[in-house]
Design an enzyme around this catalytic site. Structure first.
Site, PDB file in Angstrom:
ATOM      1  N   LYS A 171      12.418 -38.601  22.478  1.00  0.00           N
ATOM      2  CA  LYS A 171      11.487 -39.512  21.601  1.00  0.00           C
ATOM      3  C   LYS A 171      10.089 -39.418  20.990  1.00  0.00           C
ATOM      4  O   LYS A 171       9.901 -39.684  20.352  1.00  0.00           O
ATOM      5  CB  LYS A 171      11.831 -41.190  22.723  1.00  0.00           C
ATOM      6  CG  LYS A 171      12.308 -42.847  22.125  1.00  0.00           C
ATOM      7  CD  LYS A 171      13.389 -42.816  22.100  1.00  0.00           C
ATOM      8  CE  LYS A 171      14.091 -41.521  21.257  1.00  0.00           C
ATOM      9  NZ  LYS A 171      14.989 -41.763  21.333  1.00  0.00           N
ATOM     10  N   TRP A 178      20.169 -39.011   1.545  1.00  0.00           N
ATOM     11  CA  TRP A 178      19.600 -37.914   2.354  1.00  0.00           C
ATOM     12  C   TRP A 178      20.215 -36.917   2.873  1.00  0.00           C
ATOM     13  O   TRP A 178      21.534 -36.265   2.122  1.00  0.00           O
ATOM     14  CB  TRP A 178      20.105 -38.668   3.844  1.00  0.00           C
ATOM     15  CG  TRP A 178      19.505 -37.478   4.977  1.00  0.00           C
ATOM     16  CD1 TRP A 178      18.183 -38.097   5.644  1.00  0.00           C
ATOM     17  CD2 TRP A 178      19.754 -36.689   5.872  1.00  0.00           C
ATOM     18  NE1 TRP A 178      17.558 -37.104   6.474  1.00  0.00           N
ATOM     19  CE2 TRP A 178      19.037 -36.377   6.679  1.00  0.00           C
ATOM     20  CE3 TRP A 178      21.086 -35.784   5.209  1.00  0.00           C
ATOM     21  CZ2 TRP A 178      19.204 -35.170   7.794  1.00  0.00           C
ATOM     22  CZ3 TRP A 178      21.254 -35.131   7.047  1.00  0.00           C
ATOM     23  CH2 TRP A 178      20.204 -34.435   8.044  1.00  0.00           C
ATOM     24  N   GLU A 193      10.786 -37.000  18.610  1.00  0.00           N
ATOM     25  CA  GLU A 193      10.600 -37.321  16.819  1.00  0.00           C
ATOM     26  C   GLU A 193       9.602 -38.565  16.189  1.00  0.00           C
ATOM     27  O   GLU A 193      10.113 -38.410  14.965  1.00  0.00           O
ATOM     28  CB  GLU A 193      12.385 -38.006  16.582  1.00  0.00           C
ATOM     29  CG  GLU A 193      12.344 -39.122  17.352  1.00  0.00           C
ATOM     30  CD  GLU A 193      14.038 -39.906  17.854  1.00  0.00           C
ATOM     31  OE1 GLU A 193      14.937 -39.421  16.946  1.00  0.00           O
ATOM     32  OE2 GLU A 193      14.231 -39.686  19.246  1.00  0.00           O
ATOM     33  N   ASN A 199      28.159 -40.907  -0.623  1.00  0.00           N
ATOM     34  CA  ASN A 199      28.093 -40.992   1.132  1.00  0.00           C
ATOM     35  C   ASN A 199      28.856 -39.703   1.583  1.00  0.00           C
ATOM     36  O   ASN A 199      30.715 -39.562   1.413  1.00  0.00           O
ATOM     37  CB  ASN A 199      28.613 -41.314   2.076  1.00  0.00           C
ATOM     38  CG  ASN A 199      26.759 -42.814   2.101  1.00  0.00           C
ATOM     39  OD1 ASN A 199      26.735 -42.513   1.258  1.00  0.00           O
ATOM     40  ND2 ASN A 199      27.076 -43.784   3.225  1.00  0.00           N
ATOM     41  N   GLY A 200      28.982 -38.516   2.035  1.00  0.00           N
ATOM     42  CA  GLY A 200      30.308 -37.699   2.862  1.00  0.00           C
ATOM     43  C   GLY A 200      29.367 -36.357   1.923  1.00  0.00           C
ATOM     44  O   GLY A 200      28.759 -35.898   1.164  1.00  0.00           O
ATOM     45  N   GLU A 242      15.229 -37.331  27.432  1.00  0.00           N
ATOM     46  CA  GLU A 242      15.461 -38.507  26.207  1.00  0.00           C
ATOM     47  C   GLU A 242      13.967 -39.188  26.060  1.00  0.00           C
ATOM     48  O   GLU A 242      13.922 -39.261  24.416  1.00  0.00           O
ATOM     49  CB  GLU A 242      16.163 -39.740  26.954  1.00  0.00           C
ATOM     50  CG  GLU A 242      16.337 -40.568  26.141  1.00  0.00           C
ATOM     51  CD  GLU A 242      16.212 -41.030  24.829  1.00  0.00           C
ATOM     52  OE1 GLU A 242      16.919 -40.174  24.348  1.00  0.00           O
ATOM     53  OE2 GLU A 242      16.089 -41.796  23.685  1.00  0.00           O
ATOM     54  N   HIS A 260      10.590 -21.645  36.221  1.00  0.00           N
ATOM     55  CA  HIS A 260      11.537 -20.323  35.645  1.00  0.00           C
ATOM     56  C   HIS A 260      11.181 -19.585  34.036  1.00  0.00           C
ATOM     57  O   HIS A 260      11.818 -19.509  33.381  1.00  0.00           O
ATOM     58  CB  HIS A 260      12.484 -20.535  35.701  1.00  0.00           C
ATOM     59  CG  HIS A 260      12.888 -20.337  37.167  1.00  0.00           C
ATOM     60  ND1 HIS A 260      13.444 -19.567  38.285  1.00  0.00           N
ATOM     61  CD2 HIS A 260      13.546 -21.691  37.982  1.00  0.00           C
ATOM     62  CE1 HIS A 260      14.084 -19.897  39.114  1.00  0.00           C
ATOM     63  NE2 HIS A 260      13.673 -21.058  39.262  1.00  0.00           N
ATOM     64  N   CYS A 273      23.030 -41.129   4.043  1.00  0.00           N
ATOM     65  CA  CYS A 273      22.653 -41.700   2.669  1.00  0.00           C
ATOM     66  C   CYS A 273      23.294 -43.092   3.003  1.00  0.00           C
ATOM     67  O   CYS A 273      23.731 -43.603   3.679  1.00  0.00           O
ATOM     68  CB  CYS A 273      24.188 -40.821   1.252  1.00  0.00           C
ATOM     69  SG  CYS A 273      23.618 -39.142   2.140  1.00  0.00           S
ATOM     70  N   ARG A 284      18.008 -46.864   7.338  1.00  0.00           N
ATOM     71  CA  ARG A 284      18.941 -44.817   7.669  1.00  0.00           C
ATOM     72  C   ARG A 284      18.063 -43.891   7.689  1.00  0.00           C
ATOM     73  O   ARG A 284      18.708 -42.385   8.214  1.00  0.00           O
ATOM     74  CB  ARG A 284      20.161 -45.736   6.930  1.00  0.00           C
ATOM     75  CG  ARG A 284      20.745 -46.382   7.633  1.00  0.00           C
ATOM     76  CD  ARG A 284      22.308 -46.246   6.337  1.00  0.00           C
ATOM     77  NE  ARG A 284      22.656 -45.630   6.216  1.00  0.00           N
ATOM     78  CZ  ARG A 284      24.358 -45.501   6.532  1.00  0.00           C
ATOM     79  NH1 ARG A 284      24.266 -47.116   7.260  1.00  0.00           N
ATOM     80  NH2 ARG A 284      24.573 -45.173   5.925  1.00  0.00           N
ATOM     81  N   LYS A 296      19.386 -42.237  10.324  1.00  0.00           N
ATOM     82  CA  LYS A 296      20.536 -43.412  11.928  1.00  0.00           C
ATOM     83  C   LYS A 296      21.395 -42.839  12.061  1.00  0.00           C
ATOM     84  O   LYS A 296      21.728 -42.834  13.141  1.00  0.00           O
ATOM     85  CB  LYS A 296      20.208 -44.766  11.284  1.00  0.00           C
ATOM     86  CG  LYS A 296      20.518 -45.565  12.558  1.00  0.00           C
ATOM     87  CD  LYS A 296      19.653 -45.763  13.866  1.00  0.00           C
ATOM     88  CE  LYS A 296      19.978 -46.803  15.062  1.00  0.00           C
ATOM     89  NZ  LYS A 296      19.383 -46.036  16.401  1.00  0.00           N
TER      90      LYS A 296
HETATM   91  C1  F6R Z   1      17.356 -39.997  18.978  1.00  0.00           C
HETATM   92  C2  F6R Z   1      18.664 -40.535  18.349  1.00  0.00           C
HETATM   93  C3  F6R Z   1      19.626 -39.805  18.080  1.00  0.00           C
HETATM   94  C4  F6R Z   1      20.883 -39.839  18.064  1.00  0.00           C
HETATM   95  C5  F6R Z   1      22.399 -38.965  17.654  1.00  0.00           C
HETATM   96  C6  F6R Z   1      23.915 -39.837  17.915  1.00  0.00           C
HETATM   97  O1  F6R Z   1      16.741 -40.844  18.790  1.00  0.00           O
HETATM   98  O2  F6R Z   1      18.992 -41.586  17.586  1.00  0.00           O
HETATM   99  O3  F6R Z   1      19.758 -38.487  18.895  1.00  0.00           O
HETATM  100  O4  F6R Z   1      21.044 -40.445  19.693  1.00  0.00           O
HETATM  101  O5  F6R Z   1      21.997 -39.184  16.143  1.00  0.00           O
HETATM  102  O6  F6R Z   1      23.943 -40.400  17.146  1.00  0.00           O
HETATM  103  P1  F6R Z   1      24.745 -41.807  17.936  1.00  0.00           P
HETATM  104  O7  F6R Z   1      24.614 -42.666  19.145  1.00  0.00           O
HETATM  105  O8  F6R Z   1      25.161 -43.046  16.516  1.00  0.00           O
HETATM  106  O9  F6R Z   1      25.991 -40.473  18.006  1.00  0.00           O
END
Ligand code: F6R
Length: 601
Positions: A481, A71, A484, A97-98, A477, A500, A2, A27, A596
């Site tokens: 990427k 969100w 997502e 938010n929250g 990682e 395994h 949000c 976001r 985000k």
């Molecule tokens: C994936 C991504 C998320 C963040 C995770 C933690 O591309 O960005 O997996 O890494 O939500 O976020 P932060 O780093 O802000 O704690």
């Protein structure tokens, strides 16, 4: 997650709040709304769709405005559940938010006299404010009394017909003010208003602020308090797309500069000295028996890379914890355990909860973050900034490489403090850190070739990524990427684990991406490459060494970069993921269901 935006001042309020919402779209959200109050009236516009579906309110609609991108947590993403929420009189508008944890009990209490229109936890707030306003108090007092009833986390912005200004409140959810020439802004994230001002005030837990056209006043625990104004070193340009089709692509290409910023002034031109702006004493670092990293998602992968560096060069046992699973348990005593929270946003609820659990037990804590003034910087004992600049794309790219580069600097710093790092290891790390921006640029220069490999494999059934040592976090990682942003099935594995179980999934339409770099045991991974090739899968290999590269069917050749060569591989794989997603026309900067900054546990 949000987003909140708001403005009070002499410029056209409706346009500014609408633009603020557009700036927050990155976001991740599923519905949105705006409320403007002016004189004795309140106008509210909401949509179960996108910000673009909302009208741009005119000046006649009001001079003080609040907006929200939602969100969903409590209730479907419908127009009714979108914020702002109003009270029974239709005079009070609230964005939030929250999560209000005690909303069910409050709603039961209020339902006798109030009619609810949504399934949200938020709607109790305007109804509570309504009951206090009925006693004849000011909006500020009504909000103060309301927050006393709330448990959970909130950033709130409230405006009401017939009441002066905007009132905002924060508890465990980020909220900041922006001080412009024409008025005052409020937002959950400076991106909302950065084109108008970079002068900000971060509100603290328990702060309630009253904003009018000419002044802003902050209260905490009923008393007036003073809060500093800080200048953010961002510009609107830094937050724009600069001609790239997506923020993600722009941020991938910004990595050489982000890395130079991360390194600048921290590593000596001659020798292997590292100067980090940290307050944790050498004595603390010497006495630490164990280091625990808490993080989520991409930051967790950076933590796995940091473990490899710290254990190899700083003689320190490191455990890495998914923050939502963490409770401080290891360590001879909490005081001997340094807990490092890695979080680009500094606001991830799970990471903050883990950090608080460690701090409560007495462990020294350090935040590795990108965001000045974020909650983690205020709660950890010390903070080390990765200096990546604003990252708007939901998928983290430049913050990941900057986290790892900063972890390499931290490794040298801790290795030195503990007298554990050898001169040759220190020199190898220093060279890798210094070479990294140039090596990343060399990979970016190969973007057209990487794009064409990505297009060739875009229609695969699934993608598997394998690596060892520092190649493993890069495999995890890179798979994250791809999944997502392209919505394809992608998984990362330790190369040795293939046989395994995962090998059962390998076919001639599941390419396997192998990290065959230095610091990733490439020769051993090459054996696993043969295992998947003999099951018909194509192997896309990343390596600097031609001898190792020959094992793969398709090779992405990398510049050598010592212990940071796997990071260079990650940059190539960011491009690979981007081009597959682009080929499929995915909304790359705003993948479905993702956000985000994840501010709920
Ligand atoms: C994936 C991504 C998320 C963040 C995770 C933690 O591309 O960005 O997996 O890494 O939500 O976020 P932060 O780093 O802000 O704690």
């Amino acid at each position: 997650m949000c987003g909140i935006t708001g403005y009070i001042g002499t410029d056209p309020t409706g346009r500014i709040v609408h633009e603020g919402l557009q700036n927050l779209e990155y976001r991740g959200y599923d519905s949105a709304g705006i409320a403007l109050a002016g004189g004795g009236s309140l106008s509210v516009h909401k949509t179960g769709g996108e910000v673009g579906d909302l009208p741009v309110p005119s000046r006649e609609d009001g001079t003080r405005g609040i907006g929200h991108t939602r969100w969903s947590t409590h209730g479907e993403p419908t127009r009714e559940n979108a914020h702002p929420h109003t009270d029974c009189t239709g005079d009070v508008a609230v964005v939030h938010n929250g999560i209000i944890e005690n909303y069910a009990a409050l709603a039961d209490e209020l339902r006798a006299d109030h009619v609810f229109h949504s399934d949200t936890d938020t709607e109790v707030v305007p109804h509570l404010i309504e009951t206090h306003l009925a006693d004849g108090v000011s909006l500020l007092t009504a909000v103060q009394r309301t927050t006393e009833r709330l448990t959970g986390s909130y950033a709130l912005a409230i405006t009401a017909a017939g009441h002066d200004g905007i009132v905002v409140a924060r508890s465990d959810s980020p909220l900041l003010l922006g001080h412009g020439d024409t008025g005052t802004f409020v937002a959950s994230d400076a991106t909302a208003f950065i084109e108008h001002t970079n002068r900000v005030t971060y509100l603290r837990n328990g702060d309630i602020a009253h904003l009018t056209e000419t002044e802003w006043t902050v209260y905490n625990d009923g008393a007036r308090v003073s809060r500093d104004i800080e200048a953010l070193d961002w510009s609107a340009d830094a937050a724009g797309k600069s001609g790239y089709d997506h923020y993600m692509l722009k941020e991938i290409h910004e990595q050489p500069r982000a890395l130079r910023q991360a390194i600048s002034g921290r590593i000596s031109d001659l020798g292997t000295d590292v100067t980090l702006d940290m307050e944790l004493s050498t004595e603390t670092l010497q006495n630490v028996a164990e280091l625990q990293i808490v993080a989520c998602g991409t930051s967790y992968h950076a933590g796995l890379y940091a473990k490899e560096l710290l254990e190899t060069h700083a003689d320190l046992p490191v455990t890495v914890h998914v923050a939502s699973e963490y409770e401080l348990r290891g360590g001879r005593s909490p005081k001997d355990t340094l807990v490092v929270a890695i979080t680009q946003s500094g606001e991830t609820a799970d990471t903050l909860a883990a950090l608080r659990s460690a701090a409560q037990k007495g462990a020294p804590t350090l935040a590795l973050t990108n965001t000045l003034g974020s909650t983690v910087t205020r709660e950890a004992d010390d903070a080390l900034f990765i200096r990546a600049g604003p990252e708007i794309g939901v998928a983290a790219t430049k913050t990941f490489v900057s986290q790892v580069a900063t972890a390499a600097l931290l490794t040298m710093h801790i290795g030195r403090a503990r007298n554990a790092i050898s001169t040759s290891d220190a020199a190898a790390l220093r060279d890798a850190i210094r070479d990294l921006p140039g090596a990343v640029q060399q990979v970016l220069d190969q973007a057209p070739e990487i794009a064409s490999i990505a297009r060739e494999y875009a229609d695969s059934d699934a993608f598997f990524y394998v690596g060892r040592r520092a190649g493993r976090p890069v495999a995890l990682e890179s798979a994250l990427k791809l999944k997502e942003i392209s919505y394809d099935h992608a998984e990362g594995f330790s190369a040795g684990e293939l046989k395994h179980g995962p090998l059962a999934l390998v076919t001639d339409n599941t390419p396997v991406v192998a990290v065959l770099t230095e610091y990733a045991a490439p020769e051993r991974t090459a054996n696993n490459v043969k295992e998947v090739q003999s099951r018909g899968a194509d192997v896309i290999g990343l390596a600097s060494d031609a001898g190792t590269a020959r094992h793969a069917d398709v090779t992405i050749t990398l510049p050598a970069c010592g212990p940071l060569e796997p990071v260079v591989a990650n940059v190539a794989l960011q491009l690979f993921a981007y081009h597959i997603a682009n080929e499929k026309g995915r909304p790359i900067d705003k993948p479905r269901n993702l956000a985000k900054s994840v501010t709920v546990e």
